[in-house]
Design a protein around this motif. Structure first.
Motif, PDB file in Angstrom:
ATOM      1  N   ARG A   1       0.622  -1.315  -0.091  1.00 46.63           N
ATOM      2  CA  ARG A   1      -0.026   0.134  -0.054  1.00 46.63           C
ATOM      3  C   ARG A   1       0.937   1.286  -0.188  1.00 46.63           C
ATOM      4  N   CYS A   2       0.253   2.415  -0.553  1.00 45.84           N
ATOM      5  CA  CYS A   2       0.981   3.478  -0.731  1.00 45.84           C
ATOM      6  C   CYS A   2      -0.049   4.865  -0.332  1.00 45.84           C
ATOM      7  N   SER A   3       0.369   5.710   0.138  1.00 41.62           N
ATOM      8  CA  SER A   3      -0.144   7.007   0.371  1.00 41.62           C
ATOM      9  C   SER A   3       0.530   8.162  -0.376  1.00 41.62           C
ATOM     10  N   PRO A   4       0.139   8.944  -1.238  1.00 42.09           N
ATOM     11  CA  PRO A   4       0.875   9.901  -1.774  1.00 42.09           C
ATOM     12  C   PRO A   4       1.072  11.058  -1.099  1.00 42.09           C
ATOM     13  N   ILE A   5       1.661  12.021  -1.331  1.00 38.18           N
ATOM     14  CA  ILE A   5       1.903  13.312  -0.750  1.00 38.18           C
ATOM     15  C   ILE A   5       0.646  14.191  -1.073  1.00 38.18           C
ATOM     16  N   SER A   6       0.156  14.796   0.096  1.00 37.24           N
ATOM     17  CA  SER A   6      -1.119  15.385  -0.122  1.00 37.24           C
ATOM     18  C   SER A   6      -1.179  16.289  -1.160  1.00 37.24           C
TER      19      SER A   6
ATOM     20  N   ARG B   1       0.838 -11.263 -13.302  1.00 35.91           N
ATOM     21  CA  ARG B   1       0.874 -11.434 -12.118  1.00 35.91           C
ATOM     22  C   ARG B   1       1.021 -10.132 -11.111  1.00 35.91           C
ATOM     23  N   PHE B   2       1.506  -9.011 -11.792  1.00 34.84           N
ATOM     24  CA  PHE B   2       1.583  -7.866 -10.966  1.00 34.84           C
ATOM     25  C   PHE B   2       0.401  -6.944 -11.658  1.00 34.84           C
ATOM     26  N   SER B   3      -0.451  -6.304 -10.563  1.00 34.65           N
ATOM     27  CA  SER B   3      -1.468  -5.382 -10.983  1.00 34.65           C
ATOM     28  C   SER B   3      -1.504  -4.390  -9.900  1.00 34.65           C
ATOM     29  N   ALA B   4      -2.179  -3.444 -10.083  1.00 32.25           N
ATOM     30  CA  ALA B   4      -2.212  -2.296  -9.267  1.00 32.25           C
ATOM     31  C   ALA B   4      -3.679  -1.615  -9.522  1.00 32.25           C
ATOM     32  N   ARG B   5      -4.052  -0.662  -8.361  1.00 30.24           N
ATOM     33  CA  ARG B   5      -5.109   0.163  -8.529  1.00 30.24           C
ATOM     34  C   ARG B   5      -4.913   1.456  -7.914  1.00 30.24           C
ATOM     35  N   GLN B   6      -5.814   2.285  -8.038  1.00 30.11           N
ATOM     36  CA  GLN B   6      -5.762   3.751  -7.371  1.00 30.11           C
ATOM     37  C   GLN B   6      -7.230   3.802  -6.811  1.00 30.11           C
ATOM     38  N   PHE B   7      -7.092   4.607  -5.567  1.00 31.31           N
ATOM     39  CA  PHE B   7      -8.542   4.692  -4.958  1.00 31.31           C
ATOM     40  C   PHE B   7      -8.729   6.272  -5.045  1.00 31.31           C
ATOM     41  N   PRO B   8     -10.135   6.420  -4.829  1.00 26.41           N
ATOM     42  CA  PRO B   8     -10.566   7.759  -5.124  1.00 26.41           C
ATOM     43  C   PRO B   8      -9.821   9.006  -4.227  1.00 26.41           C
ATOM     44  N   ASN B   9      -8.991   8.430  -3.252  1.00 28.81           N
ATOM     45  CA  ASN B   9      -8.142   9.388  -2.410  1.00 28.81           C
ATOM     46  C   ASN B   9      -6.738   9.527  -3.034  1.00 28.81           C
TER      47      ASN B   9
END
Lengths: 113, 114
Positions: free
Chosen positions: A22-27, A63-71
């Motif tokens: 998991r990753c949270s970007p800079i605001s 085998r590698f996948s990703a997604r990005q959430f609304p936040n």
């Protein structure tokens, strides 16, 4: 200001298992990119996401996948783990999809046994 | 902590001297370049960037030079300090639209001696 954050810090998995990082970007940053760094080498590009859409993909198997959430946070998933997937997985964020000023998080160290 | 770049080229510099780290890039179409510093156990830290329409850019104690003719990039660090010891990577972005797909070099380890 908080920088890019990643979790977990370290992870040990067995061959064949799957993992979610998991990753949270800079605001204020809407773009997230994922990189794999094998010991002794530079990071290798895996994915870029912007506004929840995939904008770029590197030479990695399905085998590698990703997604990005609304936040704008993101997950990287790896299925059917191989020993060769052992690496430091880095997340980088930037304001827009262009590469300018990408800032990296501390990474997640994945060990596959 | 973990070691980054166990078998990298190494540059040893005395504290207070200037350091020059070189990088050859591969894609003549690349339009953007970044230098990163990576300390053991940490993610890469942004140092300075330069776009292909420039040949020099200066920051605080650092200067990046770009020579597009020979596809060469260099990072100059003035008055090198012990805290500058790390692995340094150059990265290029191929001009593939607006997406970013940074391609990293192999890295150079900078060792600052007292």
């Amino acid at each position: 200001d908080a920088g890019v954050t990643q979790s977990p810090t370290h992870l040990i998995k067995t061959r064949g298992q799957h993992v979610t990082l998991r990753c949270s970007p800079i605001s204020g940053h809407k773009s997230v990119s994922w990189y794999q760094q094998v010991l002794g080498q530079g990071p290798q590009f895996i994915f870029q996401y912007y506004e929840k859409e995939e904008r770029g993909r590197g030479n990695f198997p399905d085998r590698f996948s990703a997604r990005q959430f609304p936040n704008y946070s993101s997950e990287l998933n790896v299925n059917a783990l191989l020993l060769g997937d052992s690496a430091l997985y880095l997340c980088a964020s930037s304001k827009d999809p262009a590469p300018y000023e990408q800032y990296f998080g501390p990474g997640t160290r994945l060990t596959v046994t | 902590g973990e070691s980054v770049g166990l078998h990298l080229p190494t540059l040893s510099v005395q504290e207070g001297d200037n350091s020059i780290i070189n990088c050859a890039y591969s894609n003549s179409a690349s339009d953007y370049f970044i230098w990163y510093k990576q300390e053991s156990g940490k993610g890469p830290q942004f140092i300075i960037d330069i776009r292909s329409n420039m040949d020099k850019r200066q920051g605080q104690r650092v200067t990046v030079l770009l020579n597009k003719t020979v596809k060469h990039l260099s990072l100059q660090i003035a008055a090198t300090q012990p805290g500058d010891s790390a692995v340094y990577f150059c990265a290029e972005n191929p001009a593939t639209g607006t997406a970013s797909k940074l391609t990293f070099g192999t890295g150079t380890r900078l060792q600052v001696t007292l």
